[in-house]
Motif scaffolding. Structure first.
Motif, PDB file in Angstrom:
ATOM      1  N   GLU A   1       5.136   3.551   3.044  1.00  0.00           N
ATOM      2  CA  GLU A   1       4.152   4.619   2.893  1.00  0.00           C
ATOM      3  C   GLU A   1       2.749   4.114   2.660  1.00  0.00           C
ATOM      4  O   GLU A   1       2.544   2.997   2.207  1.00  0.00           O
TER       5      GLU A   1
ATOM      6  N   ARG B   1      -0.473   3.958   0.418  1.00  0.00           N
ATOM      7  CA  ARG B   1      -0.648   3.905  -1.031  1.00  0.00           C
ATOM      8  C   ARG B   1      -2.131   4.058  -1.350  1.00  0.00           C
ATOM      9  O   ARG B   1      -2.971   3.469  -0.690  1.00  0.00           O
TER      10      ARG B   1
ATOM     11  N   TRP C   1      -1.602  -0.196   3.017  1.00  0.00           N
ATOM     12  CA  TRP C   1      -0.397   0.050   3.807  1.00  0.00           C
ATOM     13  C   TRP C   1       0.074  -1.239   4.437  1.00  0.00           C
ATOM     14  O   TRP C   1      -0.594  -2.263   4.366  1.00  0.00           O
TER      15      TRP C   1
ATOM     16  N   THR D   1       2.242   5.819  -4.066  1.00  0.00           N
ATOM     17  CA  THR D   1       2.501   6.257  -2.699  1.00  0.00           C
ATOM     18  C   THR D   1       2.095   7.722  -2.576  1.00  0.00           C
ATOM     19  O   THR D   1       1.978   8.435  -3.580  1.00  0.00           O
TER      20      THR D   1
END
Length: 137
Positions: free
Chosen positions: A104, A106, A35, A115
């Motif tokens: 997002e 991941r 992230w 994601t």
């Protein structure tokens, strides 16, 4: 990454992701959670194992330092990443929030990242996602 319904069979362990009443099962034993820090915009990565005792963090790394993201004293700078191995404490679940300020979460495995929205097949938005171990029958 292979995703299936919560009624996944075949024995063994898998990673369960639950968000907004939907559960996805990923047939993986290890993964990287990646992230971007919402304020500093620096990359974070954590390597996790799916074990019978729970999800176990093996290694963490951050690309830089700043507000709320100071690496511990044991961290070492390797190829531009501060990385360290925290004590391997199994967790029954890991809860991922999403402020929407930095993209997002991941999940990565074998060099391929997705994601959470891609895994679930629809936008996750600000919904919380819970990761846990699925013990398949």
């Amino acid at each position: 990454m292979a995703a299936a319904s919560a009624q996944c069979g075949g024995g063994g362990l898998s990673l369960c992701l639950a968000s907004a009443g939907i559960v996805k099962v990923l047939s993986i034993a290890a993964f990287t959670l990646a992230w971007t820090h919402s304020i500093e915009k620096s990359a974070w990565q954590e390597d996790w194992l799916v074990t019978p005792a729970g999800l176990t963090l093996q290694r963490a790394r951050v690309k830089g330092t700043g507000a709320g993201m100071e690496p511990p004293p044991a961290a070492r700078l390797v190829d531009g990443w501060f990385q360290w191995s925290p004590p391997p404490v199994p967790r029954p679940e890991v809860v991922l929030g999403n402020s929407g300020a930095a993209g997002e979460w991941r999940l990565c495995q074998k060099g391929r990242c997705q994601t959470l929205s891609e895994i679930f097949g629809h936008p996750i938005g600000a919904n919380v996602t819970t990761m846990s171990v699925c013990k398949n029958p």
